[in-house]
Design a protein around this motif. Structure first.
Motif, short mmCIF file in Angstrom:
data_model
loop_
_atom_site.label_atom_id
_atom_site.label_comp_id
_atom_site.label_asym_id
_atom_site.label_seq_id
_atom_site.Cartn_x
_atom_site.Cartn_y
_atom_site.Cartn_z
N UNK A 154 -3.88 9.54 -0.76
CA UNK A 154 -2.92 8.91 -0.07
C UNK A 154 -3.30 7.90 -1.47
N UNK A 155 -1.88 6.63 -1.85
CA UNK A 155 -1.79 6.41 -2.88
C UNK A 155 -0.71 4.92 -2.25
N UNK A 156 -1.01 3.92 -2.90
CA UNK A 156 -0.58 2.57 -3.36
C UNK A 156 0.52 2.78 -4.60
N UNK A 157 1.30 2.20 -4.02
CA UNK A 157 3.31 1.65 -5.37
C UNK A 157 2.46 1.20 -6.01
N UNK A 158 2.54 -0.52 -5.99
CA UNK A 158 2.00 -1.30 -6.42
C UNK A 158 1.82 -1.70 -6.12
N UNK A 159 0.42 -2.04 -7.54
CA UNK A 159 0.24 -0.79 -8.60
C UNK A 159 -0.54 0.18 -7.95
N UNK A 160 0.15 1.21 -8.78
CA UNK A 160 -0.53 2.62 -8.99
C UNK A 160 -1.24 2.60 -8.86
N UNK A 161 -2.25 3.19 -7.18
CA UNK A 161 -3.32 3.61 -7.40
C UNK A 161 -4.08 4.58 -6.37
N UNK A 162 -4.36 5.01 -6.52
CA UNK A 162 -5.32 5.73 -5.12
C UNK A 162 -6.21 5.18 -4.23
N UNK A 163 -5.87 5.58 -3.49
CA UNK A 163 -6.38 4.61 -2.58
C UNK A 163 -7.59 5.22 -1.97
#
Length: 414
Positions: free
Chosen positions: A93-102
């Motif tokens: 699962x990734x966050x879009x903004x800012x981009x990072x792996x959760x």
């Protein structure tokens, strides 16, 4: 067959909260384009590093390194704040903004072919996939990430082609049927027959007081729209060719459709089935990979296998007659999309073929041709997000109100 445990779980923390430790390297005023190499398809392995040893010693046996997981599926959550990546060894699962792996969940080589998020909560719908599926491909597993295991399952006689989630419904798509379940008790509430639907096409609104479901009908080029609050079914003859892709607005009032030709995109009012607008992606046949409305239904983004993403301006709630709509194109649109020689034909509308009278995108940008791209609009105004099955992520933010074509770019990150 449906089973569900009675265990309750606390909500999953919002990754956008102030305590979520955003990436310190993220620059909020610049576009951010990152790739996640670990989700790229396996590449030929490089030779193992040289180990220092004595001349008389035998070279140590190097254990083969595991290849990186192969990406099988990408999908945004309902508000495009996050996205899920399914791979042949689990999901991430990734966050879009800012981009990072959760976070990630690995299953010791067990593949996930489909993962569907429910906003930002701890519940996911999983379907097995890949060469070694973690779960049978004919089952939808309800995964509780707080408990770290599945709390329910839905079984079918055919392979699952798609899953859509609302807070109150689970929609499961198989080859020629769609099943609608209550989320609370997994009780089946509706079944819908469709034409063969191998891509698992289905869309559902997300407002709590408006349950609208769109799916292929029983005839080629037909869309079926279920208005559950009104207990009404509407059939829309959208195209002469087979339906290739469609998308609903969050409230379910508008639907955008594309056929297997991929040249024209049509926007309909779902309540009456009225054609509101027709826009042109291009003249050559293309596979439409995804369609996405902005949250205000002001823009429509379209991605195709030609390596292009187009952004169209929508005329929501306009009362302009359909014929006039198909023959109108603003000067600003023509300046962006038409060559100098083509602009000279604008004065001859009604005389030239329909191609020259089409509404064109106000912005377009080019990616690598041949890959499958999924596009969405970000939470910030005028932000476009692109996910590629080649393992790349693209984000362009802070565009001006007219979405200047010169500002939208996709920069490949390596």
């Amino acid at each position: 067959m449906a089973t569900l445990s009675a265990c309750a779980s606390p909500p999953w923390p919002n990754p956008n909260s102030p305590n979520s430790n955003p990436d310190p390297n993220f620059l909020p005023d610049q576009s951010q384009t990152l790739d996640f190499d670990s989700l790229m398809p396996p590449q030929p392995e490089s030779p193992p590093p040289h180990h220092h040893h004595s001349p008389d010693a035998s070279p140590p046996e190097s254990s083969p390194s595991l290849p990186p997981p192969s990406l099988l599926y990408l999908s945004f959550n309902q508000d495009q704040a996050c996205f899920a990546a399914a791979a042949d060894s689990g999901f991430r699962i990734y966050n879009c903004d800012p981009f990072r792996e959760l976070f990630r969940r690995d299953f010791d080589g067990g593949g996930i072919g489909h993962v569907e998020m429910l906003f930002l909560c701890n519940i996911f719908a999983l379907v097995g996939g890949g060469p070694n599926p973690q779960y049978p491909p004919n089952k939808v597993m309800i995964w509780d990430d707080h408990q770290g295991h599945c709390i329910g399952e839905l079984s079918f006689r055919a392979a699952v082609r798609g899953v859509r989630l609302r807070r109150d419904r689970i929609i499961v798509v198989v080859e020629q049927k769609i099943f609608v379940y209550n989320f609370a008790d997994l009780k089946l509430v509706h079944q819908i027959e469709t034409v063969p639907n191998p891509k698992g096409l289905c869309a559902v609104s997300q407002l709590s007081d408006s349950l609208v479901l769109a799916c292929p009908g029983l005839h080629k080029g037909q869309i079926r729209v279920e208005h559950y609050a009104q207990k009404k079914t509407k059939f829309i003859s959208a195209h002469d060719s087979r339906i290739a892709c469609f998308a609903l607005t969050l409230d379910g009032q508008l639907i955008a459709t594309a056929s297997t030709k991929g040249t024209l995109i049509r926007i309909f009012d779902t309540d009456h089935g009225t054609l509101l607008q027709e826009v042109r992606r291009g003249a050559n046949t293309a596979e439409i990979c995804s369609l996405a409305f902005s949250s205000t239904a002001q823009w429509l983004a379209v991605s195709s296998d030609k390596g292009t993403v187009h952004v169209f301006s929508l005329k929501k709630h306009s009362n302009i007659p359909e014929l006039e709509k198909t023959q109108s194109s603003s000067n600003s649109e023509a300046a962006v999309t038409l060559s100098n020689s083509s602009r000279s034909f604008i004065k001859l509308k009604g005389v030239l073929p329909k191609y020259f009278n089409s509404e064109w995108s106000v912005a377009q940008f080019h990616l690598q041709e041949g890959s499958h791209y999924t596009v969405a609009f970000g939470l910030q105004k005028n932000t476009v997000i692109i996910l590629g099955m080649d393992g790349r992520y693209g984000l362009k933010k802070r565009l001006n109100a007219s979405i200047d074509a010169n500002l939208i770019q996709y920069v490949e990150g390596r």
